[in-house]
Write a protein that holds these residues in place. Structure first.
Motif, short mmCIF file in Angstrom:
data_model
loop_
_atom_site.label_atom_id
_atom_site.label_comp_id
_atom_site.label_asym_id
_atom_site.label_seq_id
_atom_site.Cartn_x
_atom_site.Cartn_y
_atom_site.Cartn_z
N GLN A 124 8.01 -7.33 -0.63
CA GLN A 124 9.06 -8.34 -0.71
C GLN A 124 8.73 -9.00 -1.75
O GLN A 124 9.26 -10.19 -2.28
N THR A 125 7.53 -9.25 -2.24
CA THR A 125 6.87 -10.35 -3.18
C THR A 125 7.33 -10.02 -4.72
O THR A 125 7.03 -9.05 -5.21
N PRO A 126 8.09 -10.87 -5.47
CA PRO A 126 8.50 -10.70 -6.63
C PRO A 126 7.36 -10.37 -7.52
O PRO A 126 6.37 -11.17 -7.43
N GLY A 127 7.38 -9.60 -8.38
CA GLY A 127 6.32 -9.10 -9.34
C GLY A 127 5.55 -7.79 -8.80
O GLY A 127 4.51 -7.70 -9.48
N VAL A 128 5.62 -7.55 -7.66
CA VAL A 128 5.03 -6.51 -7.04
C VAL A 128 5.91 -5.06 -6.87
O VAL A 128 6.88 -5.19 -6.26
#
Length: 418
Positions: A124-128
Motif C-alpha cells: 500500500q506504500t506509494p513507490g513500492v
C-alpha cells in the motif's frame, strides 16, 4: 506522481524477499523517495515464515513505531514480551524500578499474523511494487557491480534492473549465492523443535526461558491465546528425539523447573524444527548490492533476535542509502556506511552467540552476572537490556557491572553463611 523510469533502471532498488526485512526496507526506502520493486517468490500474499521464535526484541520497537505498525499489532493481540529466565541460581525476573519507567518491550506475535500485515503495508506504500511469484534465478552484473536480477515469474523469465539490489531472502539467500558472496558458517551444537499450544498457562502470563547448561527451552505467549513452546537440547540428545519425537519433546518439557502443563493444554500445530541450524555471517555489502536480515547474519534461534535484527537492518540500510539509491549521492559510500553500522551493531552479539552455540556452560564472567541478576533487581534490569539487544556484550559485561555483580554475590554468600 511516480517518477518516470530511467533508460538504465527499471527501479531505483529491487528487493528479493517480502518478509520482515524486505517489506520494512521497501516501506522505509519508498517513504524517502525511492522507487522499489519488492519481489516475493511465493504467490500467496498471506504466506509467512513458519520456523521462527515468533518474537520481536525491544531493540526493534522504534522501527515498528516508524512503520506505523504498533497500533495494528496491539489490535491483532500481539503480546508485549515481558519475560523471566531460569538459571541454576534461581529465576531472573526483571521488574521496573520503583517509580521508574516501564521496561522496554516489543512483541510476541505469530508470523502468520505479522508477515501478511507488514507485506500488505508495503504493497500500500506509494513507490513500492509488490511482485508476487518472482523467484530470483540470477543477478545481472556489469563492470564488476550488480545492476539487477533475473527472476522466474508466472509469465516467464524477467530481468529487472536497479541501482541497488537488496537480498532480504533469508539464510539461504539466492541473491548472495548468485552474487558469489562468501558465507562464514559456524556449527550449532544444539538442535531445536517447537509447537504451538492453547490453554498453556505461564506464571504471570509472561515469557519463560530456561538456561539448563547446555540444554535450553522457552515458552512465549503470542496473539490469539497461542503459546509457542520450544526446546533446544544439546545434540547428544538427538538420538532419543529421532527415535520418538513426540515422547521426547513432552518428557523434556515436563522435566523443566516450573514446567508448563502441556498434558492439559491443546497442541494446535505439529512439532516442527531442525536438527542443524548453523550460524551464518556474510559481508553485508558488495558493489551495487546489500544484504539485510538473515541474508546478512543468521543468529542462534535460542536468543530470538532474528526478527528484531531483520527490522533494524532494514532501517539502517534505508537511512544510509536512500538519497544515493534515488540518484542523489554516492551509492558506494552509502553502502560502506551501512556495512560499518551493521558490523558495529551486530558483530559482537554474533561472536558471543557463535561461542555459546558450542553448547558450552556459562563462562566465569557470565556466571557472575547471571547469579547476581537472580539476586538483585537492578542487575535483573541490566540483564533485560541485554536480552532485548538494547546493549551489547561489552556493556553487558563491562568492568563496573562485574564489580557490582561480585559485590552482590559476596553479600548473598555472607547472608547464607550468617
Amino acid at each position: 506522481m511516480p517518477r518516470p523510469e530511467s533508460a538504465e533502471h527499471d527501479y531505483d532498488v529491487v528487493i528479493s524477499g517480502a518478509g520482515l526485512a524486505g517489506s520494512a526496507a521497501a516501506i522505509l526506502l519508498a517513504r524517502r523517495g525511492v522507487r522499489v520493486a519488492l519481489l516475493e517468490r511465493r504467490s500467496d500474499p498471506e504466506a509467512y515464515k513458519v520456523l521462527c521464535t515468533h518474537s520481536i526484541t525491544a531493540n526493534a520497537f522504534p522501527v515498528l513505531d516508524e512503520l506505523g505498525l504498533v497500533p495494528d499489532l496491539e489490535k491483532a493481540g500481539a503480546v508485549r514480551n515481558e519475560a523471566r529466565w531460569h538459571t541454576r541460581w534461581g529465576w531472573i525476573e526483571p521488574k521496573p524500578a520503583p517509580g521508574g519507567p516501564a521496561l522496554p518491550y516489543a512483541y510476541n506475535v505469530r508470523r502468520s499474523t505479522l508477515d501478511p500485515l507488514i507485506r500488505s503495508r508495503a504493497a500500500q506504500t506509494p513507490g513500492v511494487d509488490l511482485l508476487l511469484g518472482h523467484q530470483v534465478t540470477g543477478v545481472v552484473r556489469e563492470a564488476g557491480r550488480t545492476v539487477g536480477v533475473r527472476a522466474s515469474t508466472p509469465r516467464g523469465e524477467r530481468e529487472i534492473r536497479a541501482r541497488l539490489v537488496v537480498g532480504a531472502d533469508g539464510k539461504d539467500s539466492a541473491v548472495a549465492k548468485h552474487a558469489g558472496m562468501r558465507t562464514w558458517t559456524h556449527q550449532n551444537n544444539r538442535f531445536g523443535y517447537l509447537a504451538h499450544f492453547r490453554n498453556l498457562p505461564l506464571r504471570d502470563g509472561i515469557g519463560h526461558t530456561w538456561f539448563l547448561e547446555p540444554d535450553m527451552a522457552y515458552a512465549f505467549p503470542n496473539d490469539d491465546g497461542v503459546t509457542v513452546l520450544a526446546v533446544l537440547p544439546d545434540k547428544k540428545r538427538l538420538p532419543e528425539f529421532r527415535e520418538d519425537l513426540e515422547g521426547s519433546f513432552a518428557a523434556f518439557v515436563r522435566a523443566l523447573p516450573e514446567a508448563p502443563a502441556i498434558d492439559s493444554a491443546e497442541r494446535v500445530s505439529k512439532i516442527i524444527g531442525t536438527v542443524d541450524h548453523p550460524l551464518h555471517l556474510r559481508k553485508p555489502t558488495a558493489p551495487g548490492l546489500a544484504l539485510i536480515g538473515d541474508a546478512a547474519l543468521t543468529g542462534d534461534p535460542l536468543w530470538g533476535v532474528g526478527c528484531g535484527w531483520a527490522l533494524e537492518s532494514a532501517r539502517w540500510l534505508a537511512e544510509a542509502v536512500a538519497p544515493a539509491a534515488a540518484g542523489r549521492g554516492d551509492l558506494g559510500r552509502s553502502l560502506r556506511r551501512y556495512a560499518r553500522k551493521h558490523q558495529r551493531k551486530l558483530r559482537g552479539h554474533q561472536t558471543l552467540a557463535i561461542d555459546f552455540a558450542t553448547s558450552r556452560p556459562f563462562n566465569p564472567a557470565e556466571e557472575m552476572v547471571f547469579a547476581a541478576a537472580a539476586r538483585d533487581a537492578a542487575m535483573a534490569r541490566h540483564m533485560h537490556l541485554f536480552a532485548s539487544r538494547l546493549i551489547g556484550p561489552v556493556r553487558f559485561l563491562n568492568p563496573v557491572v562485574m564489580i557490582k555483580a561480585s559485590l552482590i554475590n559476596i553479600r548473598h554468600r555472607w547472608a547464607d553463611e550468617g
